[in-house]
Design a protein around this motif. Structure first.
Motif: not given
Length: 226
Positions: A175-200
């Motif tokens: 889901a993060a990869q798909r959003i990156v494909a439309t926003t071209y903001e990989p750093l922000i989205l991948y950090i956000e995904a990492a934070l979600i995994y970190l919280v879990l």
């Protein structure tokens, strides 16, 4: 609001939804099935006739000796060449189940072997069958020892489900990869995904600590009553 913070806020519902619909079910189902497979594999290695034990050892050897990502690719991309076609989610489920089964079997085999032989003898002395001794005496003691390593395996599985994105499962990371494909903001989205995994992982680690304390108290009660 800064652009990066707005982007994270806008994408958060999609990431959480993907985690709720795909990541969490994939983790729970594959762990439960893998645990059952691991128990059967461990029992086969410990108590089954030599041909069955050899098959169990071969299975563990293959799965533990090859990368999980390669196993997923073999199941999803390789099996169609043999006429076996699987959708992405069932393919990921099979791959994770086989992987967890192999690793958990080694944990279960070790903790069952760690139970003193005197426990078997005590169970047999009061007329228990092998099955009764296993269910009522051996496995309860082994379960208490197995909680920490199996909990670590579960937490690792939560993070490993991100590999399912490689075979098109629309889980959290894809889901993060798909959003990156439309926003071209990989750093922000991948950090956000990492934070979600970190919280879990943090929440699960906290639950693991509580579970270990509860089993430790239970074990102390058993020893006090012995």
């Amino acid at each position: 609001m800064p652009h990066w913070l707005q982007l994270m806020a806008d994408s958060l519902p999609s990431l959480l939804w993907a985690g709720l619909i795909f990541t969490i079910p994939l983790t729970l189902i594959s762990f439960v099935l893998g645990l059952l497979l691991g128990l059967m594999t461990a029992l086969a290695r410990l108590f089954a006739p030599r041909p069955v034990s050899a098959i169990a050892r071969f299975y563990v050897w293959v799965i533990r000796g090859t990368p999980l990502l390669v196993q997923l690719f073999v199941i999803f991309y390789g099996l169609p060449s043999a006429g076996i076609y699987l959708d992405a989610f069932p393919a990921a489920l099979i791959g994770f189940t086989l992987n967890i089964g192999a690793y958990s079997s080694e944990i279960i085999r070790a903790v069952i072997s760690s139970v003193p032989k005197g426990q078997w003898e005590a169970a047999y002395s009061i007329g228990m069958s092998w099955r009764q001794a296993m269910m009522r005496t051996i496995l309860p003691q082994a379960a208490r020892v197995a909680v920490p390593p199996l909990s670590n395996t579960f937490i690792s599985l939560v993070k490993d489900t991100s590999l399912a994105a490689a075979i098109t499962v629309p889980e959290l990371f894809q889901a993060a990869q798909r959003i990156v494909a439309t926003t071209y903001e990989p750093l922000i989205l991948y950090i956000e995904a990492a934070l979600i995994y970190l919280v879990l992982s943090t929440v699960l680690s906290s639950l693991q600590a509580r579970l270990e304390k509860r089993f430790a108290r239970y074990g102390g009660m058993l020893e006090a009553n012995a």
